[in-house]
Design a protein around this motif. Structure first.
Motif, PDB file in Angstrom:
ATOM      1  N   THR A 224       0.763  -1.204  -0.017  1.00 57.13           N
ATOM      2  CA  THR A 224       0.133   0.010  -0.005  1.00 57.13           C
ATOM      3  C   THR A 224       0.726   1.242  -0.061  1.00 57.13           C
ATOM      4  O   THR A 224       0.428   2.336  -0.636  1.00 57.13           O
ATOM      5  CB  THR A 224      -0.803   0.105   1.446  1.00 57.13           C
ATOM      6  OG1 THR A 224      -1.750  -1.209   1.235  1.00 57.13           O
ATOM      7  CG2 THR A 224      -1.685   1.179   1.166  1.00 57.13           C
ATOM      8  N   THR A 225       1.967   1.244   0.709  1.00 60.80           N
ATOM      9  CA  THR A 225       3.003   2.418   0.719  1.00 60.80           C
ATOM     10  C   THR A 225       3.802   2.583  -0.381  1.00 60.80           C
ATOM     11  O   THR A 225       4.445   3.524  -0.315  1.00 60.80           O
ATOM     12  CB  THR A 225       3.649   2.180   2.106  1.00 60.80           C
ATOM     13  OG1 THR A 225       4.417   1.024   2.206  1.00 60.80           O
ATOM     14  CG2 THR A 225       2.745   2.479   3.279  1.00 60.80           C
ATOM     15  N   GLY A 226       3.664   1.444  -1.438  1.00 59.69           N
ATOM     16  CA  GLY A 226       4.715   1.608  -2.338  1.00 59.69           C
ATOM     17  C   GLY A 226       6.018   0.986  -2.098  1.00 59.69           C
ATOM     18  O   GLY A 226       6.920   1.135  -2.976  1.00 59.69           O
ATOM     19  N   ILE A 227       6.371   0.584  -0.991  1.00 57.19           N
ATOM     20  CA  ILE A 227       7.681   0.005  -0.856  1.00 57.19           C
ATOM     21  C   ILE A 227       8.115  -1.319  -1.384  1.00 57.19           C
ATOM     22  O   ILE A 227       9.131  -1.595  -1.872  1.00 57.19           O
ATOM     23  CB  ILE A 227       7.882  -0.003   0.870  1.00 57.19           C
ATOM     24  CG1 ILE A 227       7.693   1.263   1.548  1.00 57.19           C
ATOM     25  CG2 ILE A 227       9.299  -0.704   1.054  1.00 57.19           C
ATOM     26  CD1 ILE A 227       7.893   1.260   2.841  1.00 57.19           C
ATOM     27  N   PHE A 228       7.083  -2.115  -1.543  1.00 57.68           N
ATOM     28  CA  PHE A 228       7.188  -3.537  -2.184  1.00 57.68           C
ATOM     29  C   PHE A 228       6.233  -3.187  -3.531  1.00 57.68           C
ATOM     30  O   PHE A 228       5.184  -2.917  -3.433  1.00 57.68           O
ATOM     31  CB  PHE A 228       6.749  -4.676  -1.487  1.00 57.68           C
ATOM     32  CG  PHE A 228       7.828  -5.202  -0.859  1.00 57.68           C
ATOM     33  CD1 PHE A 228       8.563  -6.181  -1.427  1.00 57.68           C
ATOM     34  CD2 PHE A 228       8.329  -4.667   0.331  1.00 57.68           C
ATOM     35  CE1 PHE A 228       9.820  -6.814  -0.526  1.00 57.68           C
ATOM     36  CE2 PHE A 228       9.560  -5.171   1.097  1.00 57.68           C
ATOM     37  CZ  PHE A 228      10.119  -6.426   0.584  1.00 57.68           C
ATOM     38  N   LYS A 229       6.828  -3.428  -4.948  1.00 56.37           N
ATOM     39  CA  LYS A 229       6.373  -3.605  -6.025  1.00 56.37           C
ATOM     40  C   LYS A 229       5.454  -4.750  -6.470  1.00 56.37           C
ATOM     41  O   LYS A 229       6.153  -5.737  -5.918  1.00 56.37           O
ATOM     42  CB  LYS A 229       6.914  -2.942  -7.001  1.00 56.37           C
ATOM     43  CG  LYS A 229       7.765  -1.403  -6.710  1.00 56.37           C
ATOM     44  CD  LYS A 229       8.851  -1.079  -7.783  1.00 56.37           C
ATOM     45  CE  LYS A 229       9.534   0.200  -7.260  1.00 56.37           C
ATOM     46  NZ  LYS A 229      10.508  -0.015  -6.071  1.00 56.37           N
ATOM     47  N   ILE A 230       4.612  -4.627  -7.193  1.00 58.20           N
ATOM     48  CA  ILE A 230       3.688  -6.072  -7.440  1.00 58.20           C
ATOM     49  C   ILE A 230       3.717  -6.051  -9.130  1.00 58.20           C
ATOM     50  O   ILE A 230       3.162  -6.906  -9.554  1.00 58.20           O
ATOM     51  CB  ILE A 230       2.222  -5.861  -7.052  1.00 58.20           C
ATOM     52  CG1 ILE A 230       1.467  -4.738  -7.655  1.00 58.20           C
ATOM     53  CG2 ILE A 230       2.169  -5.675  -5.472  1.00 58.20           C
ATOM     54  CD1 ILE A 230       0.082  -4.827  -7.571  1.00 58.20           C
ATOM     55  N   ASN A 231       4.285  -5.167  -9.762  1.00 56.60           N
ATOM     56  CA  ASN A 231       4.267  -5.105 -11.198  1.00 56.60           C
ATOM     57  C   ASN A 231       5.091  -6.509 -11.800  1.00 56.60           C
ATOM     58  O   ASN A 231       4.712  -6.970 -12.846  1.00 56.60           O
ATOM     59  CB  ASN A 231       4.772  -4.092 -11.999  1.00 56.60           C
ATOM     60  CG  ASN A 231       6.211  -3.785 -11.150  1.00 56.60           C
ATOM     61  OD1 ASN A 231       6.523  -3.478 -10.066  1.00 56.60           O
ATOM     62  ND2 ASN A 231       7.258  -3.661 -12.409  1.00 56.60           N
ATOM     63  N   ASN A 232       6.060  -7.123 -11.114  1.00 59.64           N
ATOM     64  CA  ASN A 232       6.834  -8.232 -11.509  1.00 59.64           C
ATOM     65  C   ASN A 232       6.190  -9.490 -11.009  1.00 59.64           C
ATOM     66  O   ASN A 232       6.788 -10.624 -11.162  1.00 59.64           O
ATOM     67  CB  ASN A 232       8.197  -8.035 -11.317  1.00 59.64           C
ATOM     68  CG  ASN A 232       9.109  -7.374 -12.306  1.00 59.64           C
ATOM     69  OD1 ASN A 232       8.353  -7.019 -13.324  1.00 59.64           O
ATOM     70  ND2 ASN A 232      10.208  -6.998 -12.070  1.00 59.64           N
ATOM     71  N   VAL A 233       4.886  -9.427 -10.082  1.00 57.17           N
ATOM     72  CA  VAL A 233       4.563 -10.567  -9.439  1.00 57.17           C
ATOM     73  C   VAL A 233       3.804 -11.556 -10.307  1.00 57.17           C
ATOM     74  O   VAL A 233       2.733 -10.866 -10.772  1.00 57.17           O
ATOM     75  CB  VAL A 233       3.786 -10.176  -8.200  1.00 57.17           C
ATOM     76  CG1 VAL A 233       3.344 -11.618  -7.481  1.00 57.17           C
ATOM     77  CG2 VAL A 233       4.800  -9.531  -7.081  1.00 57.17           C
ATOM     78  N   HIS A 234       4.063 -12.556 -10.788  1.00 55.28           N
ATOM     79  CA  HIS A 234       3.536 -13.482 -11.553  1.00 55.28           C
ATOM     80  C   HIS A 234       2.974 -14.755 -10.821  1.00 55.28           C
ATOM     81  O   HIS A 234       2.597 -15.502 -11.488  1.00 55.28           O
ATOM     82  CB  HIS A 234       4.455 -13.937 -12.623  1.00 55.28           C
ATOM     83  CG  HIS A 234       4.661 -12.699 -13.555  1.00 55.28           C
ATOM     84  ND1 HIS A 234       3.948 -12.052 -14.318  1.00 55.28           N
ATOM     85  CD2 HIS A 234       6.020 -11.836 -13.812  1.00 55.28           C
ATOM     86  CE1 HIS A 234       4.528 -10.888 -14.931  1.00 55.28           C
ATOM     87  NE2 HIS A 234       5.535 -10.979 -14.316  1.00 55.28           N
ATOM     88  N   HIS A 235       3.275 -14.980  -9.719  1.00 54.46           N
ATOM     89  CA  HIS A 235       2.962 -16.132  -8.970  1.00 54.46           C
ATOM     90  C   HIS A 235       2.514 -15.910  -7.431  1.00 54.46           C
ATOM     91  O   HIS A 235       3.432 -15.122  -6.851  1.00 54.46           O
ATOM     92  CB  HIS A 235       3.416 -17.311  -9.034  1.00 54.46           C
ATOM     93  CG  HIS A 235       2.915 -18.785  -8.929  1.00 54.46           C
ATOM     94  ND1 HIS A 235       3.208 -19.732  -9.419  1.00 54.46           N
ATOM     95  CD2 HIS A 235       1.988 -18.719  -7.800  1.00 54.46           C
ATOM     96  CE1 HIS A 235       2.331 -20.652  -9.032  1.00 54.46           C
ATOM     97  NE2 HIS A 235       1.762 -20.405  -8.087  1.00 54.46           N
ATOM     98  N   VAL A 236       1.095 -16.060  -6.828  1.00 56.35           N
ATOM     99  CA  VAL A 236       0.903 -15.594  -5.628  1.00 56.35           C
ATOM    100  C   VAL A 236       0.504 -16.926  -4.987  1.00 56.35           C
ATOM    101  O   VAL A 236      -0.285 -17.715  -5.429  1.00 56.35           O
ATOM    102  CB  VAL A 236      -0.338 -14.520  -5.463  1.00 56.35           C
ATOM    103  CG1 VAL A 236      -0.558 -14.637  -3.794  1.00 56.35           C
ATOM    104  CG2 VAL A 236       0.243 -13.163  -5.987  1.00 56.35           C
ATOM    105  N   VAL A 237       0.896 -17.295  -3.756  1.00 56.95           N
ATOM    106  CA  VAL A 237       0.688 -18.478  -3.182  1.00 56.95           C
ATOM    107  C   VAL A 237      -0.103 -18.126  -1.610  1.00 56.95           C
ATOM    108  O   VAL A 237       0.528 -17.427  -0.842  1.00 56.95           O
ATOM    109  CB  VAL A 237       1.786 -19.357  -2.599  1.00 56.95           C
ATOM    110  CG1 VAL A 237       1.365 -20.755  -1.818  1.00 56.95           C
ATOM    111  CG2 VAL A 237       2.471 -19.886  -3.905  1.00 56.95           C
TER     112      VAL A 237
END
Length: 493
Positions: A224-237
């Motif tokens: 939410t604060t933008g510290i970790f980015k999600i644009n490269n996340v291609h798998h969520v467990v």
């Protein structure tokens, strides 16, 4: 008439005991042998199933017991899972790592889950505790990362895969397993847990990360604060998905998961496109909550499972012992001292923090070294104490259900439920702390059964074993169950 029917049922039980003893293995043995149950034994369709625990609500039933063996007393049989990691399509580099760590063949759940994830399916992995589910999703994810990495632009704090757990303890453990594999593959694994989230916001971590293992709360805040980015996340467990989908988590989870571009089925390619989802648990409701449709099409989920799902561990004896409340401390001391003399590590579960603390103090006062962990402890203290048990410096651990889910304690040989759990799902998870892949032989579970509510649940468990059916009411949504019960009580009033 009722008394006559009881006598007829008892006679029926005795007849079956005599007929079956000579030729069948016992599935249940009882203090009163007329209630023994044997392999292949069935009961008349329209008759009540005779239970050893039937009269346990009566005070005179104290000290009665029965033991469920399942197939624990069967002779060793040849392994039936013959598929190799190579046949499943696992990368040779990963096969070599597995071989170095002593894994020559995949388990049953791995033979089902690895191909499903490799092909890009959104997958539900639901199987008994201790059967290798963690490697069942880590191996194909690492394989995907190895394929993706050359074509993905690396960014700080931008992982390609994320494993989300409900607890710090489980995140730490999964992170250790992942790191043991990644260090041989030149991949980066980061474990992120809560407790210092504000400090991370003020002084953000800056690191390259291929796989992130994290807790829901910490990750949600830092995304939410933008510290970790999600644009490269291609798998969520979602590990221990039934807990994460519980009412106490699901609103926050749903808000986070909507940020990912989860596809109906991901085409595995480089560079990757879209996001794949995997749900993992030992206890999964037959019907997933409606809230899951807010971030994934339920029709896209491919379920892989085993025949032991929602059943007690079939290879470990489960003893159910009817005790009065005042009898429990003395019986506990006797069992634990026997374990200590045989060098058998033991975990003792209680339902409340106060009881957990009492068990620890009582045993230490009687010259048995015991440590305790519960959900109210500070995180560093809790992790430190569990590490003392895990490393073998202490052999007796008193705990609440904080230690029942996901933690890999292969050295545990005995589980004692000082308090019998309130829900079937909790019993499955507690039992799963022993008899795991890699555990020593001779594991066992002992249950103290005292209160009416405990007796009622034990009767349901015993009946399901005699009917060879799934355990009843395996539902992790505890908050909803409690609310529904309150509504029913208010309606009666």
């Amino acid at each position: 008439m009722t008394k006559l029917r009881q006598l007829l049922n008892l006679s029926y039980c005795r007849y079956y005991s005599v007929q079956q003893t000579k030729k069948k293995l016992p599935i249940i043995t009882c203090k009163r042998p007329e209630f023994n149950h044997y392999e292949g034994q069935t009961y008349p369709k329209f008759e009540a199933i005779p239970l050893a625990s039937k009269g346990w609500l009566h005070p005179k039933s104290k000290n009665d017991y029965f033991i469920i063996y399942g197939n624990a007393n069967k002779k060793e049989v040849e392994p039936v899972y013959t598929k190799s990691f190579e046949e499943l399509g696992v990368n040779p580099a990963l096969i070599e790592v597995m071989s170095e760590q002593g894994f020559s063949l995949p388990t049953l759940i791995q033979t089902k889950s690895i191909p499903a994830i490799l092909y890009g399916y959104n997958t539900i992995i639901t199987a008994e505790t201790g059967c290798g589910k963690t490697l069942g999703y880590l191996l194909p994810i690492f394989q995907h990362i190895l394929e993706w990495k050359p074509t993905v632009q690396e960014e700080f704090n931008s992982p390609m895969a994320v494993v989300i757990t409900p607890s710090r303890e489980l995140a730490t453990q999964v992170g250790e397993v992942a790191q043991n594999i990644a260090q041989h593959l030149n991949l980066n694994v980061t474990t992120l847990v809560g407790g210092r989230t504000k400090r991370k916001m003020l002084n953000p971590p800056i690191e390259y990360c291929d796989l992130l293992v994290t807790t829901l709360g910490a990750y949600s805040k830092l995304v939410t604060t933008g510290i970790f980015k999600i644009n490269n996340v291609h798998h969520v467990v979602l590990d221990e998905a039934d807990t994460l989908l519980d009412d106490s988590f699901v609103e926050k989870l749903s808000h986070l998961m909507k940020k990912f571009a989860i596809q109906h089925m991901v085409k595995i390619q480089s560079p990757p496109k879209g996001c794949q989802l995997t749900l993992v648990s030992a206890t999964m409701p037959h019907e997933l909550p409606d809230s899951i449709s807010s971030f994934v099409d339920p029709q896209s989920l491919k379920t892989v499972t085993t025949s032991n799902i929602h059943r007690i561990l079939p290879h470990v004896p489960h003893k159910f012992l009817r005790l009065g409340k005042a009898q429990k401390p003395a019986e506990l001391l006797k069992l634990v001292k026997s374990d200590i003399n045989q060098n058998r590590p033991v975990m003792i579960f209680s339902n409340q923090t106060s009881t957990c603390d009492f068990v620890s103090m009582f045993l230490n006062e009687n010259n048995v070294e015991c440590i305790n962990i519960n959900g109210k402890m500070a995180v560093p203290l809790k992790l430190g104490k569990f590490e003392l048990y895990k490393s073998g410096k202490v052999n007796v651990l008193s705990c609440t259900d904080i230690a029942s889910r996901g933690l890999d304690t292969i050295r545990t040989q005995h589980i004692i439920n000082y308090d019998f759990p309130l829900y079937t799902a909790d019993y499955i998870h507690r039992s799963g702390r022993t008899g795991r892949i890699g555990s020593p032989s001779g594991c066992s579970i002992t249950n103290f059964v005292s209160w009416p509510r405990e007796i009622q649940l034990v009767q349901k468990i015993e009946a399901s074993i005699r009917k060879n059916s799934e355990l009843p009411s395996v539902n992790a949504n505890i908050r909803r169950i409690i609310q529904e019960r309150i509504v029913r009580m208010s309606e009666r009033a």
